[in-house]
Design a protein around this motif. Structure first.
Motif, PDB file in Angstrom:
ATOM      1  N   TYR A   1      21.125 -85.275 -22.420  1.00 35.90           N
ATOM      2  CA  TYR A   1      22.443 -85.757 -22.004  1.00 35.90           C
ATOM      3  C   TYR A   1      23.052 -84.880 -20.919  1.00 35.90           C
ATOM      4  CZ  TYR A   1      23.059 -89.541 -25.393  1.00 35.90           C
ATOM      5  OH  TYR A   1      22.961 -90.719 -26.084  1.00 35.90           O
TER       6      TYR A   1
ATOM      7  N   HIS B   1      27.960 -92.542 -38.313  1.00 32.93           N
ATOM      8  CA  HIS B   1      28.004 -91.078 -38.281  1.00 32.93           C
ATOM      9  C   HIS B   1      29.426 -90.545 -38.225  1.00 32.93           C
ATOM     10  CE1 HIS B   1      24.444 -92.850 -36.209  1.00 32.93           C
ATOM     11  NE2 HIS B   1      23.958 -92.407 -37.350  1.00 32.93           N
TER      12      HIS B   1
ATOM     13  N   PHE C   1      30.301 -82.385 -25.236  1.00 32.91           N
ATOM     14  CA  PHE C   1      28.976 -81.894 -25.622  1.00 32.91           C
ATOM     15  C   PHE C   1      27.931 -82.475 -24.688  1.00 32.91           C
ATOM     16  CE2 PHE C   1      29.587 -79.803 -29.768  1.00 32.91           C
ATOM     17  CZ  PHE C   1      30.956 -80.022 -29.869  1.00 32.91           C
TER      18      PHE C   1
ATOM     19  N   LYS D   1      24.236 -96.658 -20.573  1.00 30.51           N
ATOM     20  CA  LYS D   1      23.479 -96.106 -21.701  1.00 30.51           C
ATOM     21  C   LYS D   1      21.999 -96.172 -21.347  1.00 30.51           C
ATOM     22  CE  LYS D   1      26.884 -96.067 -24.841  1.00 30.51           C
ATOM     23  NZ  LYS D   1      27.225 -94.881 -25.583  1.00 30.51           N
TER      24      LYS D   1
HETATM   25  C1  2GW Z   1      22.926 -89.135 -29.214  1.00 28.58           C
HETATM   26  C2  2GW Z   1      22.219 -90.213 -29.746  1.00 28.58           C
HETATM   27  C3  2GW Z   1      20.809 -90.272 -29.634  1.00 28.58           C
HETATM   28  C4  2GW Z   1      20.147 -89.270 -28.982  1.00 28.58           C
HETATM   29  C5  2GW Z   1      20.854 -88.210 -28.474  1.00 28.58           C
HETATM   30  C6  2GW Z   1      22.241 -88.128 -28.578  1.00 28.58           C
HETATM   31  C7  2GW Z   1      22.971 -87.009 -27.995  1.00 28.58           C
HETATM   32  C8  2GW Z   1      24.356 -87.000 -28.007  1.00 28.58           C
HETATM   33  C9  2GW Z   1      22.293 -85.959 -27.315  1.00 28.58           C
HETATM   34  O1  2GW Z   1      21.029 -85.857 -27.263  1.00 28.58           O
HETATM   35  N1  2GW Z   1      23.007 -84.978 -26.699  1.00 28.58           N
HETATM   36  C10 2GW Z   1      24.372 -84.984 -26.716  1.00 28.58           C
HETATM   37  O2  2GW Z   1      24.983 -84.100 -26.115  1.00 28.58           O
HETATM   38  N2  2GW Z   1      25.050 -85.965 -27.395  1.00 28.58           N
HETATM   39  C11 2GW Z   1      26.531 -85.906 -27.445  1.00 28.58           C
HETATM   40  O3  2GW Z   1      27.018 -86.711 -28.509  1.00 28.58           O
HETATM   41  C12 2GW Z   1      27.125 -86.468 -26.137  1.00 28.58           C
HETATM   42  O4  2GW Z   1      28.334 -85.796 -25.869  1.00 28.58           O
HETATM   43  C13 2GW Z   1      27.367 -87.910 -26.490  1.00 28.58           C
HETATM   44  O5  2GW Z   1      28.294 -88.560 -25.647  1.00 28.58           O
HETATM   45  C14 2GW Z   1      27.834 -87.773 -27.947  1.00 28.58           C
HETATM   46  C15 2GW Z   1      27.681 -89.049 -28.808  1.00 28.58           C
HETATM   47  O6  2GW Z   1      26.424 -89.660 -28.547  1.00 28.58           O
HETATM   48  P1  2GW Z   1      26.358 -91.063 -27.749  1.00 28.58           P
HETATM   49  O7  2GW Z   1      27.357 -91.035 -26.642  1.00 28.58           O
HETATM   50  O8  2GW Z   1      24.951 -91.356 -27.360  1.00 28.58           O
HETATM   51  O9  2GW Z   1      26.766 -92.038 -28.881  1.00 28.58           O
HETATM   52  P2  2GW Z   1      27.642 -93.409 -28.780  1.00 28.58           P
HETATM   53  O10 2GW Z   1      28.106 -93.662 -27.398  1.00 28.58           O
HETATM   54  O11 2GW Z   1      26.852 -94.487 -29.457  1.00 28.58           O
HETATM   55  O12 2GW Z   1      28.881 -92.947 -29.622  1.00 28.58           O
HETATM   56  C16 2GW Z   1      29.663 -93.380 -30.679  1.00 28.58           C
HETATM   57  O13 2GW Z   1      29.049 -93.143 -31.966  1.00 28.58           O
HETATM   58  C17 2GW Z   1      28.679 -91.764 -32.193  1.00 28.58           C
HETATM   59  C18 2GW Z   1      28.097 -91.653 -33.604  1.00 28.58           C
HETATM   60  O14 2GW Z   1      26.935 -92.411 -33.730  1.00 28.58           O
HETATM   61  C19 2GW Z   1      29.875 -90.804 -32.039  1.00 28.58           C
HETATM   62  O15 2GW Z   1      30.843 -91.022 -33.056  1.00 28.58           O
HETATM   63  C20 2GW Z   1      30.524 -91.027 -30.689  1.00 28.58           C
HETATM   64  O16 2GW Z   1      31.691 -90.210 -30.563  1.00 28.58           O
HETATM   65  C21 2GW Z   1      30.905 -92.514 -30.530  1.00 28.58           C
HETATM   66  O17 2GW Z   1      31.480 -92.703 -29.248  1.00 28.58           O
END
Ligand code: 2GW
Ligand code: MN
Length: 269
Positions: free
Chosen positions: A70, A217, A65, A261
């Motif tokens: 992103y 989440h 995604f 990040k």
């Molecule tokens: C996510 C958080 C805050 C603001 C925006 C986003 C966001 C995420 C976005 O604006 N657009 C988007 O495409 N994403 C997708 O969701 C993208 O693929 C991203 O890698 C994924 C998860 O968000 P991420 O990578 O910022 O969260 P992490 O690295 O803290 O992920 C862990 O926790 C998440 C739940 O809070 C999920 O379970 C994720 O799979 C975990 O690795």
């Protein structure tokens, strides 16, 4: 032993390949208590798996995604690196979910690879951007993937390690767990991934009705699911590593690295 014999059957020449010199790992946990292998470097023959899946005709769907900021921040790098390293030699179809299909980079893919871009709405809450992936993945398995691919792997577009949900009102609540599963990468046969994404989505929706949200989440729901439905293989941290952790003697190889990040610029509304 079983691996060795299969390697012989496939005519893989072990002397030609250092990685075929298998030793058991004594420094790390290599098996869960329900007897699933935990996959560490030195425990398996990568080429054996590759050959086995080529012979079986396995084909892989990769879901990722890239919504809102992103896309520019991570997608290009993610696609290029997965084009070079993910399941090389097997047919791979990328399923890129985005709110801006026109901005998806046109990267060069090998003949066995193709990309499908799927438009999704940008949820206003980032928590929902993340959680609703479970529904989108479940839906696309049903409508498309199950007709074309045998396996599905689901990735974060960037690459994180957190604690279980502790809210007894959430469907993701767990008193204790055995392993903590990072949701940045999971996969398996399409049937298993469909069951997982569907169950997580249901838990998420039930929580919404009850006005609760699990601590991490979708990741908390994934952990609850994995507690109840034990995976047959567990990937070691080699498959989701943050170089800022620094040197660890048990990490001999890093196969998937977190991208930096940029929370300040990416997560502010
Ligand atoms: C996510 C958080 C805050 C603001 C925006 C986003 C966001 C995420 C976005 O604006 N657009 C988007 O495409 N994403 C997708 O969701 C993208 O693929 C991203 O890698 C994924 C998860 O968000 P991420 O990578 O910022 O969260 P992490 O690295 O803290 O992920 C862990 O926790 C998440 C739940 O809070 C999920 O379970 C994720 O799979 C975990 O690795
Ligand atoms: Mn992430």
């Amino acid at each position: 032993k079983c691996h060795l014999e299969s390697a012989k059957m496939l005519n893989l020449d072990s002397s030609a390949d250092a990685s075929l010199n298998l030793q058991s790992r004594l420094d790390v946990l290599t098996c869960t208590y329900w007897k699933a292998a935990i996959i560490w470097e030195g425990m398996f023959y990568p080429r054996l798996y590759d050959e086995m899946h080529k012979m079986k005709g396995s084909s892989v769907a990769l879901t990722v995604f890239a919504v809102g900021r992103y896309l520019d921040a991570y997608l290009h790098t993610f696609l290029n690196s997965s084009a070079q390293h993910f399941m090389v030699g097997l047919p791979v179809t990328y399923y890129v979910f985005t709110d801006m299909p026109e901005k998806v980079p046109n990267i060069k893919l090998s003949p066995l690879r193709s990309m499908k871009v799927i438009k999704v709405e940008k949820n206003s809450r980032w928590q929902d951007v993340s959680m609703m992936r479970m529904k989108s993945i479940s839906d696309v398995i049903e409508s498309d993937i199950r007709h074309h691919c045998t396996h599905v792997f689901c990735f974060d577009v960037d690459q994180h390690l957190y604690t279980y949900d502790r809210n007894p009102n959430s469907k993701a609540y767990m008193e204790t767990g055995d392993f903590y599963y990072h949701a940045a990468i999971f996969g398996g046969s399409w049937k298993n991934v469909k069951a997982l994404t569907e169950a997580c989505y249901q838990g998420i929706m039930e929580d919404k009705q009850n006005n609760v949200e699990a601590l991490w989440h979708d990741e908390s729901h994934l952990n609850k699911y994995m507690l109840l439905h034990k995976p047959s293989k567990v990937l070691s941290p080699e498959y989701c590593w943050d170089t800022s952790i620094g040197f660890r003697s048990d990490i001999q190889v890093t196969r998937l690295l977190w991208a930096p990040k940029y929370y300040d610029t990416l997560r502010t509304p």
